[in-house]
Structures are given as structure tokens and as C-alpha cells.
Design a protein around this motif. Structure first.
Motif, PDB file in Angstrom:
ATOM      1  N   ASP A 157       0.833  -1.198   0.000  1.00 56.31           N
ATOM      2  CA  ASP A 157       0.000   0.000   0.000  1.00 56.31           C
ATOM      3  C   ASP A 157       0.876   1.260   0.000  1.00 56.31           C
ATOM      4  O   ASP A 157       0.598   2.222  -0.721  1.00 56.31           O
ATOM      5  N   ARG A 158       1.962   1.228   0.778  1.00 57.93           N
ATOM      6  CA  ARG A 158       2.874   2.381   0.786  1.00 57.93           C
ATOM      7  C   ARG A 158       3.520   2.576  -0.586  1.00 57.93           C
ATOM      8  O   ARG A 158       3.639   3.696  -1.070  1.00 57.93           O
ATOM      9  N   LEU A 159       3.907   1.477  -1.196  1.00 56.54           N
ATOM     10  CA  LEU A 159       4.530   1.582  -2.518  1.00 56.54           C
ATOM     11  C   LEU A 159       3.545   2.216  -3.508  1.00 56.54           C
ATOM     12  O   LEU A 159       3.906   3.091  -4.299  1.00 56.54           O
ATOM     13  N   TYR A 160       2.305   1.793  -3.410  1.00 58.56           N
ATOM     14  CA  TYR A 160       1.263   2.314  -4.302  1.00 58.56           C
ATOM     15  C   TYR A 160       1.111   3.824  -4.123  1.00 58.56           C
ATOM     16  O   TYR A 160       1.084   4.591  -5.090  1.00 58.56           O
ATOM     17  N   ARG A 161       1.047   4.249  -2.856  1.00 57.88           N
ATOM     18  CA  ARG A 161       0.869   5.675  -2.586  1.00 57.88           C
ATOM     19  C   ARG A 161       2.092   6.474  -3.028  1.00 57.88           C
ATOM     20  O   ARG A 161       1.975   7.559  -3.592  1.00 57.88           O
ATOM     21  N   LEU A 162       3.264   5.925  -2.765  1.00 59.31           N
ATOM     22  CA  LEU A 162       4.498   6.635  -3.154  1.00 59.31           C
ATOM     23  C   LEU A 162       4.596   6.757  -4.677  1.00 59.31           C
ATOM     24  O   LEU A 162       4.909   7.820  -5.216  1.00 59.31           O
ATOM     25  N   GLN A 163       4.257   5.674  -5.355  1.00 60.69           N
ATOM     26  CA  GLN A 163       4.370   5.721  -6.823  1.00 60.69           C
ATOM     27  C   GLN A 163       3.357   6.678  -7.429  1.00 60.69           C
ATOM     28  O   GLN A 163       3.638   7.341  -8.428  1.00 60.69           O
TER      29      GLN A 163
END
Ligand code: 5AD
Ligand code: SF4
Length: 441
Positions: free
Chosen positions: A360-366
Motif C-alpha cells: 500500500d505504501r509503494l502504491y501511494r508513493l508511486q
């Protein structure tokens, strides 16, 4: 003359591997091989592998499995594994996949022709040493054939930083810089073959300290030497560590016209707590101050970064620190990864962040990075940039090249050849590229 044997090389991972694959192809050229674009019909298949994240390493084994059919059709086919998986796993590769005839680590490529000859007499060949001799020196003769206008040139290998998550110091070994004269000879040779842009490569390229005529030279010193080569129009370098961004290099960004306004400067995280646990040896504030100094020297520089999310013990607050840092810097390009535990690294011992949370963090960061990237790219519309044409586009007369900021640029009716540098006015910003028209047209 006997027909040349066919070598198929598949390259994974970073640009250093792209460069190494070229050099291996050249070395095998001396052993009667020419490269081919397809594994079918090849006499030798070489996978030049990446071990940086688990997925990258696993890909190698699934790819090897696919060669079973080819090997039963042609029992003389030799299969080799090169690169960082070869270095990290060595003999284990042959145990796990008996199809493999040859395993060669990144420091032993100059021994490849001799290893291939051993496989021809039915042996299995393995070499993952860190030999004393310089592989680049042994690989030194590059054929004179024409080539594309943009080339990579490895100037430094290995890393002494030991970030807690990273396998590079183990797979590529200690930091070693190539001597200045060899790099200049190789660069001149590339320029004679049509190259106009050189990207200097190294895992820690700005830690470069190769032997020069008057003692060790810094990367900035090397860049100024390259600057004197007629016909070489553009210089880039990657990847840099924030702690090795020396004053003379920052200055060169302001004063060396051939040095392109693009800098890949990974920070990995924006949280001081995590940076410490990553053993990054810089903190958030020192990174931000560094960015300020670089932008003072070259205000239009486009910054690029690497980010890891879900590093062991990363909390939502740590992650928000990373998001804030990204907002503050505004990157024109970025690469981001979910933390992947690598055997043998210090962080591999630590408790993992919940996988769904990390995703989920990766998704938000990307999502944030994509917005930034697009905003930076959109601001190019209306501006005039310089474009080095690398290949014809899909449509008649269209050319495709890179701007000084490394944006892909399409130009219709360019009336230009591959290798031409042109002034281009940007008229449109698309999903992954810009379109422009010749300035003055
Ligand atoms: N897990 C996830 N990403 C990693 N990188 C290096 N090691 C790991 C790892 N274990 C990323 C870093 C580095 C880039 C080349 O790959 O961001 O800068
Ligand atoms: Fe790996 Fe780069 Fe850290 Fe070296 S500086 S250990 S190559 S992430």
C-alpha cells in the motif's frame, strides 16, 4: 571461413550489466561468436543476471527452465549464467538447474572465452573469483564497428558503503576505480565509432578516484578530461551516493556545458530513524541541503531518486517523512521498490513490515512520484531543448531521441539522422514522452 557461432545474451538489472554484456559479446567475438536476438538457434545462451531483489533472482531460474526444450533439440547448446546471481549463488545454480554449463561472476568476464572452450570439452566451468588482474584491461580491444550515438562506460565498480539492505558490496565487491588513461582511451574509441553521449557508470560513481597522471583524480576531474574530447557532446554519470557529492562535482554541474542537467541521487528514505537503520550515513536534512546546493549551481537540473518502502521497522510516520521529502524535492524521475530481504545482508535478520502494508505504501508513493514526474515533464512544453536522435520513430520521417534532461522526445519530419543533435521546441507532453518540432521550423 567457418560460419560464426551464435551467442544470445539476455541482460537483467542495471546499466552496468548492459555495459558488461556488450563487453562479453565483444570478448566472445574473438572466440568465433556473433550475437543473435533470439535464443532459438543459438550455440550459447548467457543470462547476465541481477540479484538486487528477490524477484530479480528468481526470474533467472524460471528463464533457465524454459531452455530445456532448446537444449534437448541441440545438445551442443551451452548455457551460462553471468552477473550478480552467478556471484552470489555460484555452484548452487548448477545444482538447482543442471542445464547450466557455465557460471561466471562479474569480475571474471575476461576468462569467459577460455571457460566456454572448457564447456566444449564436456566440463562444467565456474569462476566467481575476485582476481587481481583487471578484467577491463584484459577485455581491452573493442571492435571498430559503428554503433549508436549514446554509450555506457563503466569507470568504477563495487561499493564500500554497506547499506543494510544491499547485496552490491558482496556481489560486486570492494570499490575499485579504473585508471584515467584507460577510460579516456575507451571514450575516444567510442567517439571514433560515432558515439556523442557517454554515461559514466559505477555503483558509487561519484566515489570515483582513479589513478591519473598527477595522482588520483575525482569524478569531476575525469569529466573535465572527457570534456576536451572533440566530438563528444554529452556526459552523464550514474549512480551517485549523497555523501560523495563533492564540491568540484557540484561546481562542474554549473560550469561544464557537456555535463547534462540530470542527476540520479538516491535517498532511499526520508526518515532519519530509518536512514540510520539502513546505514546510509546521511540524514534527511543533509540530503535536502545537498539538493539545495546542487540546484544553486544548476537551477534547471532534473533530479531522480531511488526509494525503498517497507524497510524493517518502517512505521506509517516514517513513510510520511519519505512522502514529505519527495514533496519538498520534486523529482523528475524516480525508481521505487518494496523492501526485499537479501540473504547475507544485515537487514535480513530483522522483522518485516506487513506485506500488504508495504504494498500500500509503494502504491501511494508511486502515485505521488508519477504526479511529480508528469508535472516536471509538462513544464517542458513551450521550452526549447537539445535532442540527440537515437533512432527513427514509428512514423515516416519521425525521430526519437533524448533531451538533456533525459526525457524521451519524438520529432515529426525531423529531416535528421541518427546521431544528430538538434534544437527542439516542445509542443506536447504525453504519458511517457514529449513531442516537439525543430526549433525555427
Ligand atoms: N530491497 C529493495 N530495494 C533495494 N534496492 C537495493 N537493495 C534493495 C532491497 N534489498 C534498491 C535501492 C537501490 C536500487 C538500485 O535498488 O533503492 O538504490
Ligand atoms: Fe548498495 Fe548503493 Fe548502498 Fe552501495 S551505496 S550498498 S550499491 S545501495
Amino acid at each position: 571461413m567457418a560460419d560464426k557461432k551464435k551467442l544470445f545474451i539476455k541482460t537483467y538489472g542495471c546499466q552496468m550489466n548492459v555495459y558488461d554484456s556488450e563487453r562479453m559479446a565483444e570478448a566472445m567475438g574473438g572466440a568465433g561468436y556473433e550475437t543473435t536476438d533470439s535464443a532459438e538457434g543459438a550455440d550459447m545462451i548467457l543470462l547476465n543476471t541481477c540479484h538486487i531483489r528477490e524477484k530479480a533472482a528468481e526470474k533467472v531460474y524460471s528463464e533457465l527452465g524454459r531452455f530445456k526444450g532448446l537444449k534437448s533439440e541441440n545438445p551442443d547448446l551451452k548455457i551460462g549464467v553471468a552477473g550478480c546471481v552467478a556471484q552470489a549463488e555460484g555452484e548452487e545454480i548448477m545444482r538447482r538447474q543442471p542445464l547450466v554449463d557455465l557460471v561466471v561472476g562479474p569480475q571474471s568476464y575476461h576468462r569467459l572465452p577460455e571457460m566456454e572452450a572448457r564447456t566444449r570439452s564436456g566440463e562444467k566451468a565456474l569462476d566467481t573469483d575476485f582476481p587481481e588482474e583487471d578484467k577491463f584491461e584484459k577485455l581491452k580491444s573493442r571492435p571498430k564497428a559503428k554503433r549508436g550515438p549514446a554509450a555506457f562506460l563503466t569507470v568504477q565498480e563495487g561499493c564500500d558503503k554497506f547499506c543494510a539492505f544491499c547485496v552490491v558490496p558482496y556481489t560486486r565487491g570492494a570499490e575499485v576505480s579504473r585508471p584515467v588513461d584507460r577510460i579516456l582511451t575507451e571514450a575516444r574509441d567510442l567517439v571514433e565509432r560515432g558515439v556523442r553521449e557517454i554515461t559514466l557508470l559505477g555503483q558509487n560513481v561519484n566515489a570515483y578516484h582513479g589513478a591519473g597522471p598527477k595522482g588520483d583524480m575525482t569524478l569531476a576531474g575525469l569529466i573535465w578530461e572527457l570534456d576536451r574530447i572533440d566530438g563528444l557532446e554529452r556526459i552523464r554519470f550514474t549512480t551517485s551516493h549523497p555523501n560523495d557529492m563533492m564540491d568540484d562535482l557540484i561546481e562542474a554541474h554549473g560550469s561544464c556545458a557537456k555535463l547534462m542537467p540530470y542527476l540520479h541521487l538516491p535517498v532511499q528514505s526520508g526518515s532519519d530513524r530509518i536512514l540510520k537503520r539502513m546505514n546510509r550515513s546521511h540524514d534527511r536534512d543533509s540530503y535536502l541541503r545537498l539538493v539545495e546546493r546542487i540546484r544553486a549551481a544548476r537551477p534547471d537540473i532534473l533530479l531522480s531518486g531511488d526509494f525503498i518502502v517497507g524497510f524493517p521497522e518502517e512505521t506509517e510516520a516514517d513513510f510520511q517523512d519519505t512522502m514529505d521529502l519527495i514533496q519538498e524535492v520534486e523529482y523528475g524521475q524516480a525508481f521505487s521498490f518494496k523492501y526485499s530481504s537479501r540473504p547475507g545482508t544485515p537487514a535480513a535478520e530483522r522483522a518485516l513490515v506487513d506485506d500488504a502494508e508495504a504494498s500500500d505504501r509503494l502504491y501511494r508513493l508511486q502515485a505521488l512520484i508519477t504526479r511529480q514526474q508528469r508535472a516536471v515533464q509538462d513544464r517542458m512544453v513551450g521550452r526549447e531543448v537539445s535532442v540527440l536522435f537515437e533512432k527513427p520513430g514509428r512514423f515516416d520521417g519521425q525521430m526519437l531521441g533524448k533531451s538533456e534532461y533525459l526525457h524521451a522526445v519524438h520529432v515529426a519530419d525531423a529531416g535528421a539522422r541518427v546521431g544528430d543533435l538538434a534544437r527542439v521546441r516542445i509542443v506536447e507532453s504525453g504519458a511517457n514522452s514529449l513531442s516537439g518540432v525543430l526549433a525555427g521550423a
